[in-house]
Structures are given as C-alpha cells and as structure tokens.
Design an enzyme around this catalytic site. Sequence first.
Site, PDB file in Angstrom:
ATOM      1  N   GLU A  69       0.854  -1.183   0.000  1.00 35.67           N
ATOM      2  CA  GLU A  69       0.000   0.000   0.000  1.00 35.67           C
ATOM      3  C   GLU A  69       0.892   1.236   0.000  1.00 35.67           C
ATOM      4  OE1 GLU A  69      -3.484   2.339   2.537  1.00 35.67           O
ATOM      5  OE2 GLU A  69      -2.705   0.421   3.275  1.00 35.67           O
ATOM      6  N   ASP A 103       5.279   4.893   3.138  1.00 35.05           N
ATOM      7  CA  ASP A 103       4.986   6.319   3.277  1.00 35.05           C
ATOM      8  C   ASP A 103       6.238   7.015   3.779  1.00 35.05           C
ATOM      9  OD1 ASP A 103       3.585   8.845   3.727  1.00 35.05           O
ATOM     10  OD2 ASP A 103       1.751   7.673   3.776  1.00 35.05           O
ATOM     11  N   ASP A 111      -1.958  12.301  -4.302  1.00 34.60           N
ATOM     12  CA  ASP A 111      -2.018  13.727  -4.618  1.00 34.60           C
ATOM     13  C   ASP A 111      -2.374  13.886  -6.098  1.00 34.60           C
ATOM     14  OD1 ASP A 111      -1.457  16.443  -5.132  1.00 34.60           O
ATOM     15  OD2 ASP A 111       0.018  16.481  -3.526  1.00 34.60           O
ATOM     16  N   LYS A 164      -2.799  21.157 -11.215  1.00 35.82           N
ATOM     17  CA  LYS A 164      -2.300  22.070 -12.248  1.00 35.82           C
ATOM     18  C   LYS A 164      -1.626  21.296 -13.376  1.00 35.82           C
ATOM     19  CE  LYS A 164      -1.607  25.951  -9.067  1.00 35.82           C
ATOM     20  NZ  LYS A 164      -0.640  26.911  -8.503  1.00 35.82           N
ATOM     21  N   GLU A 186     -12.339  10.763   2.876  1.00 36.97           N
ATOM     22  CA  GLU A 186     -13.266  10.446   1.795  1.00 36.97           C
ATOM     23  C   GLU A 186     -14.671  10.925   2.129  1.00 36.97           C
ATOM     24  OE1 GLU A 186     -14.873   6.548  -0.737  1.00 36.97           O
ATOM     25  OE2 GLU A 186     -13.385   6.322   0.864  1.00 36.97           O
TER      26      GLU A 186
END
Length: 312
Positions: free
Chosen positions: A144, A169, A219, A223, A293
């Site tokens: 994950e 992470d 993320d 842009k 969420e």
Amino acid sequence: MSENHATPETTAPEADALGADVAATAVAHAREHATHADGHAAGERAAAPAPAAGEPRPLGATAASAAVPRRGKPMFPDGTGPAADPAGSHHERRIRSFQPRRSRVSPSQTDALRRLWPKWGVDIDGLSRIDLDAFFGGLPVVLEIGFGMGEATAQMAAAAPDTGILGCDVHTPGQGNLLGLAERNGLSNIRVANGDAIILLREMLAPGSLAGLRVYFPDPWPKKRHHKRRLIQPEFIALASTRLAPGALVHCATDWEPYAEQMLEVLSAEPTLENLYPGYAPRPDFRPLTKFEGQGLDKGHVVHDLLFRRRG
C-alpha cells in the site's frame, strides 16, 4: 523478528531496463490528497553507530536512521527509527510526486517508532533485497503506497489477518500512528516501509513477489504543469507490474475526476493488466470509508475505484 530480513542487493535485469525512465517520474508516495514527507536533506541526518563485526543490522535501521524534526535535532540518533532520507544521494530522484510538509510527531507516535521500528519497520535505502517471506512469516503481501495516518490500513489488516500489508509512506507521524494501531489491536500482519516507493519496487522487491498493490487518494497535482508529478504514470505501472504475482490485484481510488480518467487510461494501456470491470469499479467492501473520503463526499466529490488484475 529483530533479525535482518534484507539480503544483498540482486537487482533484476528488467528493473535495470525500466530504472532510468522510472527514476524520472515520481517518488511514489500518496497521502489522501496531501502526502507528507520529512523533506530533510541528507546533510541534516545524524549517522547511527555501526553494528559490531558480524552483528546483523536490524531491518528498520540504516547507516543514518535518524529522522530529523523541525529544529534539526535527530529524533532517532540511535538508529532505531525511520531515517530522514534513507536512500541518501545514491539514487536519482528528479521529480517528486508528494508535497513535502512537516508536522509534529506526538510522544505516543515517537514511542511506537522507537519500540517497534526495529521489528516492523524498514528504511528504503535501495541497498538490499527484502525477504518478504521472512518479514511476514510467509503471508502473501500487498503493498500500500501512501497510508496517511494508517487508520484504513489497520482496518484492512484486521479484516484480512491472512494477508500481510506493507505500507509505504514518508510521513513520520503516520508511520508511528500505524505502528501504534498495529500493536494496540494485535495486528501482526502490518509492516512499514519508509522512503521512496519507486526505489522499493525497483531495488528491494523481487519480481512476482507481491499479491497486490493499493494506491488510495494520491495527490492529484491538479495544475497541468504538475501532471508529471502524478504517481500513476505508464513507467511506474510498468515497473510495479513486474513485482506482481499472476492474479495480483491493483486497486486505485481517487475523488479527482481528471486523475481518475488518467488512471483508467494508464492502467488499461498496460498489457500485463486486465480490468475487472468495463470501466470504473464499485467501491469494494474491503476498502474502508475514510474520514477524508467522507468529507469529500459531503462536498459532492465523486470517488472512483479501479480494480485491475495481473495476467497470468
């Protein structure tokens, strides 16, 4: 599990072929729309004492396992916690897929890292191959990428104790929180990897060694000029696919519509993967509804899940 489960590096030939391209894409860390990093330069690290001759290095320790808090004081000078920059300068990283952000590590998170990291943590230094069978006691392992504070990861681990979850992470508070949750809930099937997931995949995991890959709410880099920073790119998926066993499940989720479209396009174009649905998938029961969420749904966001399987 304090023994070292990493073996000398044996990079696969296909990883070498992909390495140059993948290194130019993302540092693969997704954190529910705001992935965090310690963001400290290698020069800010404090070197940990070297082990005695013949003494195995704990899996969670590296030569500079010293996450550096905001004011520059080493958090883990003894090498028992996650390093600020485990890969150092020996692996090229030109484009990052996360937005660095420092945040406070609570006393309970620090305590969990100090006590549990040598047993359940690993720094992604790119110098050794992880023995997943030894690290997880023979369980099939799902990777994950980007677990945030770890609540959803802990729920999934509790619901599937016969599956190991390797959470990757760079957010130190989240790493400590997940380890604390694992200990309090008796979840022996969780391990935490600290650093660049691309280096983890390319240098430290064997081909065909993973039973699944999960990337939830990375993320979106909305842009246009930042789209190159998105994690789900063709080069990344091509690399990740080589580490998946036949039948392994790739599960992505996002509430950013343009990114969902990109995910669907990229995953559909990878010849080694097949979509389990004509397009987007219904949210599977095994993915918990997170607080983030729920907030997005309250704002009218539409969450898209994608479920693909590694071909045999």
